[in-house]
Design an enzyme around this catalytic site. Structure first.
Site, PDB file in Angstrom:
ATOM      1  N   HIS A 186     -19.492  18.273 -30.234  1.00  0.00           N
ATOM      2  CA  HIS A 186     -20.759  19.001 -30.142  1.00  0.00           C
ATOM      3  C   HIS A 186     -20.688  20.156 -29.138  1.00  0.00           C
ATOM      4  CE1 HIS A 186     -21.664  16.159 -26.701  1.00  0.00           C
ATOM      5  NE2 HIS A 186     -22.243  17.240 -26.222  1.00  0.00           N
ATOM      6  N   ASP A 234     -17.221  12.653 -32.385  1.00  0.00           N
ATOM      7  CA  ASP A 234     -17.620  13.603 -31.346  1.00  0.00           C
ATOM      8  C   ASP A 234     -16.445  13.950 -30.426  1.00  0.00           C
ATOM      9  OD1 ASP A 234     -19.352  15.376 -30.117  1.00  0.00           O
ATOM     10  OD2 ASP A 234     -20.164  13.892 -28.721  1.00  0.00           O
ATOM     11  N   SER A 244     -20.726  16.732 -20.813  1.00  0.00           N
ATOM     12  CA  SER A 244     -20.120  16.384 -22.094  1.00  0.00           C
ATOM     13  C   SER A 244     -18.687  16.897 -22.178  1.00  0.00           C
ATOM     14  CB  SER A 244     -20.940  16.975 -23.241  1.00  0.00           C
ATOM     15  OG  SER A 244     -22.209  16.393 -23.314  1.00  0.00           O
TER      16      SER A 244
END
Length: 462
Positions: free
Chosen positions: A103, A133, A209
């Site tokens: 992402h 992911d 992230s």
């Protein structure tokens, strides 16, 4: 008082040289804190700046009106829109292989990676997978970079001390400390997605992230991916993708894979609860019950059947379908994994080959052109490859699946993932059947569909 006790417990100076943890022996060791560990590991965590260019159409206020809709076809030309994404990444090799989240970089058209010493590199995605992911990047012209070794994430235990390193909210590289709060968290527990996660209470925020979750030896145990939060900030429930899955991504990228491949199970299953365990004569509610099995499944060929229970994969306990998918994936494509089957109270170890789903019978996708009914409609025969890629397609099944309804099919009510069983009462077995039956249908069409567990009859006029 808590900080003092915490410092005494966490300052593990010796683990930098040995995997065995111990209590510090002197005030000097206590005062060091995590500083030596951060100096060792932080240079391998990078900031990632990604640019995504998308097309956006201007809409007329009349375009949603059925009467005016056709007059405004092609009215608004797409305009490019630039979206910027900020995240983190972890260097895994000295020649510039970096792991991050899908992402963050998966759809990026331009990626810039900045190290802690302010060196900048252009990067390209070499392997990415939205479901996991994860994305693997290769830095251009990189050499002799600091990197983090991957630890066997199956050896991680609840209560271990960890550090989360990343770039939260774009403020710059930040380190937060915590413990491993839980293991074997599935996608549902982590807020969605296909996955199997390590849970931590180390502060993770937007921008973290793709960053590193490391142990007290400076080894990478996971890649931070998401949080559970009502406010958008850290509430002490963060999740990291285990290092063993990252290792498989790196291996496949080195082998030249253009798409991440998972072994095909060809089955559906459910966790064993107390009532189900009692009905199966099991002492404890453990393992996963096979509730459906495709005839072409490697498990069917290995001797498994509906009603069997799988309790372990390669010696590791599994209690849900996401756990088994994870175990199969990290076993590696082309390998053999050992599964413990429980049938009638008897445990049996069985080897199963980890292979991709076969394209048999061939899917043979067909896209309707402008000279046919429903131009843009794309359909394919349901087979193991289609079943493995489209979660909405039941197992096992026959018929033809809608890959893309196209603009006219969408108006008629078709959706991607619909399985077409019949058209105007005639059974559909192949994509060419759909093409012929639609051409011969006249103005009125009645389709028998299977959509997300429900049988539907769709009627429309051409």
């Amino acid at each position: 008082m808590f900080r003092t006790i915490f410092a005494i417990l966490v300052i593990l100076w010796a683990p930098l040289a040995s995997a065995e943890t111990r209590i510090p022996n002197s005030q000097a060791e206590i005062s060091l804190g995590f500083a030596p560990l951060v100096k060792q590991a932080a240079p391998a965590v990078v900031n990632i700046y990604a640019k995504i260019v998308t097309e956006q159409r201007q809409r007329s206020p009349f375009m949603s009106d059925p009467f005016f809709d056709e007059f405004f076809q092609g009215f608004a030309k797409p305009r490019p829109r630039v979206q910027n994404s900020l995240g983190s990444g972890v260097i895994l090799t000295a020649d510039g292989i970096v792991v991050s989240n899908y992402h963050v970089v998966g759809m990026a058209t331009e990626i810039r990676v900045v190290t802690t010493d302010r060196r900048e590199y252009n990067a390209r995605v070499v392997l990415a997978d939205k479901a996991s992911d994860l994305a693997i990047l290769q830095l251009d012209d990189a050499a002799e970079l600091p990197f983090l070794p991957l630890r066997d994430s199956d050896s991680v235990e609840v209560g271990e001390l960890v550090l989360a390193v990343g770039n939260p909210f774009g403020v710059g590289q930040t380190v937060s400390s915590g413990i491993v709060s839980g293991l074997a968290r599935s996608g549902s527990a982590a807020g969605g997605g296909l996955g199997y996660f390590i849970q931590t209470d180390a502060a993770i925020n937007p921008g973290n992230s793709g960053g590193a979750l490391i142990d007290v030896n400076g080894d990478l145990i996971g890649v931070n991916t998401r949080i559970v939060s009502r406010s958008g900030g850290s509430n002490g429930i963060g999740f990291a993708i285990p290092a063993n899955l990252v290792r498989e991504f790196v291996q496949q990228s080195r082998n030249g894979a253009e798409e991440f491949m998972r072994p095909w199970a060809g089955m559906s299953g459910q966790p064993i609860d107390a009532d189900l365990a009692a009905s199966l004569g099991m002492d404890l509610p453990e393992g996963m019950l096979i509730s459906d099995l495709h005839p072409a499944s490697p498990f069917a060929k290995a001797g498994f059947a509906v009603g069997d229970v799988i309790t372990k994969v390669d010696g590791e306990v599994v209690n849900s379908p996401p756990e088994m998918v994870f175990r199969m994936t990290v076993a590696g494509m082309g390998s053999e994994a050992e599964f413990i089957r429980v049938r009638d109270g008897t445990e049996t170890p069985i080897k199963v080959a980890m292979k991709p789903a076969p394209d048999d019978p061939p899917a043979n996708p067909i896209q309707f052109d402008e000279h046919t009914t429903l131009p843009g409609l794309t359909v394919a025969r349901v087979n193991p490859v289609i079943i493995s890629r489209m979660a909405s397609v039941p197992l096992p099944d026959d018929g033809v699946v809608v890959l893309d309804p196209g603009p006219y099919g969408a108006r008629a009510g078709l959706q991607a993932g619909d399985v077409i069983r019949a058209i105007n009462g005639a059974k559909v077995s192949a994509p060419t059947d759909v093409l012929k039956l639609m051409q011969d249908s006249g103005r009125r069409v009645a389709m028998d569909l299977f959509r997300r567990g429900q049988i539907l009859k769709l009627r429309f006029r051409l």
